[in-house]
Scaffold this active site. Structure first.
Site, PDB file in Angstrom:
ATOM      1  N   CYS A   8       7.729   5.020  -0.664  1.00  0.00           N
ATOM      2  CA  CYS A   8       8.311   5.330   0.649  1.00  0.00           C
ATOM      3  C   CYS A   8       9.167   4.096   0.736  1.00  0.00           C
ATOM      4  O   CYS A   8      10.259   4.016   0.249  1.00  0.00           O
ATOM      5  CB  CYS A   8       7.347   5.410   1.903  1.00  0.00           C
ATOM      6  SG  CYS A   8       7.949   6.227   3.059  1.00  0.00           S
ATOM      7  N   HIS A  23       3.789   9.728  -0.220  1.00  0.00           N
ATOM      8  CA  HIS A  23       2.906   8.744  -0.429  1.00  0.00           C
ATOM      9  C   HIS A  23       1.455   9.411  -1.400  1.00  0.00           C
ATOM     10  O   HIS A  23       0.803   9.722  -0.844  1.00  0.00           O
ATOM     11  CB  HIS A  23       2.225   8.456   1.102  1.00  0.00           C
ATOM     12  CG  HIS A  23       3.119   7.709   1.737  1.00  0.00           C
ATOM     13  ND1 HIS A  23       2.728   6.276   1.864  1.00  0.00           N
ATOM     14  CD2 HIS A  23       4.086   7.652   2.568  1.00  0.00           C
ATOM     15  CE1 HIS A  23       3.521   5.850   2.527  1.00  0.00           C
ATOM     16  NE2 HIS A  23       4.404   6.679   2.929  1.00  0.00           N
ATOM     17  N   GLU A  53      -0.841   7.835  -2.745  1.00  0.00           N
ATOM     18  CA  GLU A  53      -2.041   7.164  -2.588  1.00  0.00           C
ATOM     19  C   GLU A  53      -2.795   7.999  -1.454  1.00  0.00           C
ATOM     20  O   GLU A  53      -3.919   7.788  -1.550  1.00  0.00           O
ATOM     21  CB  GLU A  53      -1.858   5.887  -1.941  1.00  0.00           C
ATOM     22  CG  GLU A  53      -1.629   5.523  -0.495  1.00  0.00           C
ATOM     23  CD  GLU A  53       0.010   5.803  -0.016  1.00  0.00           C
ATOM     24  OE1 GLU A  53       0.271   5.638   0.997  1.00  0.00           O
ATOM     25  OE2 GLU A  53       0.722   6.054  -1.271  1.00  0.00           O
TER      26      GLU A  53
END
Length: 251
Positions: A112, A219, A221
């Site tokens: 990001c 994202h 994660e």
């Protein structure tokens, strides 16, 4: 031994009963993703006079998400009303870290804000506010939380531009989440675009000639526990770190 992955944090002011404190914070999902991929995450608070010392410690670098890069860094003469959280110390620290990582052949993964920092560091520019400065953004919805979607849900599709340059994924497209209001405008010449969103925004890049330096706009994660395809970029970072000359010298 496991590779050490340095993670850049965000600065945060916390007001408690006994005072107000500046803290450096990283989201737990970054930690879990790196650990799941086989690495050891450590947080790197800004310390611009210790860049070389940090490079001697880490085997890989993760440039995390966070607030916006100062527009002056990429030549804009205005600050969009939606641009927020400008932190000159973090900007300079991450630019210095990236420069040192490239010089020391340390693998880098940008997420990001991280992909945006990579682009700015190498001479590219950013769209300060996608919703008002990028035609077609409204049809995609890059702020999925505003549509009531949870953070691990698919916000839109991502399509490979050049599949041979996107080995971290098992196919040529992927459902990704989306929370960003800024994005790459002019891509740095040293970066190769490898994926884009339906409205044409760059979603993933690799450094030309060095696929161990790469970035994504979404994202992963927040998605890897739901879809293990999103663990692959973390695994790629950890595997590249384990093969680095620096890591080999520690073994």
């Amino acid at each position: 031994m496991k590779p050490i992955i340095g993670v850049t944090p965000s600065a945060q002011q916390d007001t408690l009963a006994h005072g107000t404190f500046l803290r450096y914070c990283t989201s737990a999902p970054y930690v879990r993703a790196i650990e799941t991929a086989g690495g050891v995450p450590i947080v790197l608070p800004p310390q611009r006079d210790a860049i070389d010392e940090l490079m001697a410690v880490i085997d890989g670098l993760l440039l995390s998400g966070g607030p916006d890069v100062d527009p002056v860094r990429y030549g804009d003469n205005y600050v969009h009303p939606a641009t927020y959280g400008i932190d000159p110390d973090r900007d300079q620290f991450e630019l210095d870290l990236l420069d040192a990582a490239l010089r020391h052949s340390v693998p880098v993964f940008g997420i990001c804000r991280g992909i945006q920092v990579m682009n700015v560091a190498l001479g590219g520019t950013l769209i300060q506010d996608v919703s008002t400065e990028h035609p077609g953004a409204a049809d995609v919805g890059h702020r999925q939380h505003e549509r009531g979607l949870e953070d691990s849900a698919v916000g839109h599709e991502m399509f490979a531009i050049e599949s041979t340059q996107l080995p971290i994924f098992g196919n040529n497209d992927l459902g990704v989440n989306s929370f960003h209001h800024q994005a790459i405008r002019d891509l740095a010449s040293d970066l190769m675009p490898v994926a884009q969103s339906p409205d044409g925004l760059v979603e993933a890049v690799v450094l030309r000639g060095n696929p161990e330096v790469f970035g994504v706009q979404w994202h992963p994660e927040l998605m890897f526990e739901r879809d293990d395809a999103h663990l692959r970029p973390f695994s790629r970072l950890v595997e590249a770190a384990a093969k680095s000359k620096l890591f080999a010298s520690k073994a």
